[in-house]
Design a protein around this motif. Structure first.
Motif, short mmCIF file in Angstrom:
data_model
loop_
_atom_site.label_atom_id
_atom_site.label_comp_id
_atom_site.label_asym_id
_atom_site.label_seq_id
_atom_site.Cartn_x
_atom_site.Cartn_y
_atom_site.Cartn_z
N VAL A 105 36.44 34.30 46.71
CA VAL A 105 37.49 35.21 47.16
C VAL A 105 38.43 34.54 48.15
O VAL A 105 39.65 34.68 48.07
N ASP A 106 37.88 33.79 49.10
CA ASP A 106 38.72 33.14 50.11
C ASP A 106 39.27 31.80 49.67
O ASP A 106 40.16 31.25 50.33
N TYR A 112 48.18 32.10 48.96
CA TYR A 112 48.49 30.97 48.09
C TYR A 112 47.94 31.12 46.68
O TYR A 112 47.85 30.16 45.94
N LYS A 113 47.57 32.34 46.31
CA LYS A 113 47.14 32.58 44.93
C LYS A 113 47.60 33.97 44.52
O LYS A 113 47.78 34.85 45.36
N PRO A 114 47.81 34.17 43.22
CA PRO A 114 48.37 35.44 42.75
C PRO A 114 47.40 36.62 42.82
O PRO A 114 47.84 37.77 42.87
N ASP A 115 46.10 36.36 42.82
CA ASP A 115 45.13 37.44 42.85
C ASP A 115 43.83 36.91 43.46
O ASP A 115 43.62 35.69 43.54
N GLN A 116 42.95 37.81 43.81
CA GLN A 116 41.71 37.46 44.51
C GLN A 116 40.88 36.41 43.77
O GLN A 116 40.37 35.48 44.38
N LEU A 117 40.73 36.55 42.46
CA LEU A 117 39.93 35.61 41.67
C LEU A 117 40.76 34.97 40.55
O LEU A 117 40.29 34.74 39.45
N LYS A 118 42.02 34.69 40.87
CA LYS A 118 42.94 34.04 39.92
C LYS A 118 43.67 32.93 40.65
O LYS A 118 44.18 33.14 41.74
N TRP A 119 43.71 31.75 40.02
CA TRP A 119 44.36 30.60 40.64
C TRP A 119 45.44 30.05 39.73
O TRP A 119 45.27 29.95 38.53
#
Length: 159
Positions: A105-106, A112-119
């Motif tokens: 999550v962190d 710096y990422k579009p969603d909590q678990l998306k890179w």
């Protein structure tokens, strides 16, 4: 990749992180800003060509070397510990992360990422560039358009 703890070894680099540089205040010249954005695009191109997603692109993982004589800047993306690779360059997720997504999550920082678990490394570079100068779009439109158009091209989401 063999054994219980896969790792990547890199040479020791001297420099200052972009995060540290930004905390010191606005000290970058026009040419240095242009060069940093150009090098971000160069690194992003390499990541995209190899189908590697860094997942932790943020100012704290960008090392900057500034030449004291000509004030030229060199950017290095560091800390590939949480990188993953998509087919055909498969770099699997670390096994313990598959069952402990709370650690992810962190990873990359919320800004710096579009969603909590998306890179999306392009998105991460885009957000980092805005931290250097919020007027990048107007200062360097060609480079900016290349970076902005790369967003959502290669992404990784934790299942």
């Amino acid at each position: 990749m063999e054994g219980p703890y896969p790792f990547v070894a890199m040479e020791l680099l001297q420099g200052i992180t972009l995060e540290q540089l930004l905390m010191q205040g606005p000290s970058l010249t026009y040419n240095q800003k242009w060069e940093l954005l150009r090098q971000m695009l160069e690194i992003l191109t390499i990541l995209h060509k190899t189908n590697v997603i860094h997942r932790d692109v943020r100012p704290g993982n960008m090392l900057i070397q500034i030449d004291g004589v000509g004030n030229s800047v060199k950017l290095f993306l560091i800390d590939f510990a949480f990188s993953v690779g998509l087919w055909p360059n498969h770099l699997p997720d670390l096994p313990y992360l598959l069952t402990h997504p709370q650690y992810l999550v962190d990873l990359g920082g919320a800004n710096y990422k579009p969603d909590q678990l998306k890179w999306d490394d392009a998105y991460s570079f885009y957000r980092s560039a805005l931290m250097i100068d919020s007027n990048y779009e107007n200062l360097f439109p060609e480079l900016w358009n290349q970076l902005f158009s790369s967003i959502n091209k290669i992404i990784y989401s934790h299942q």
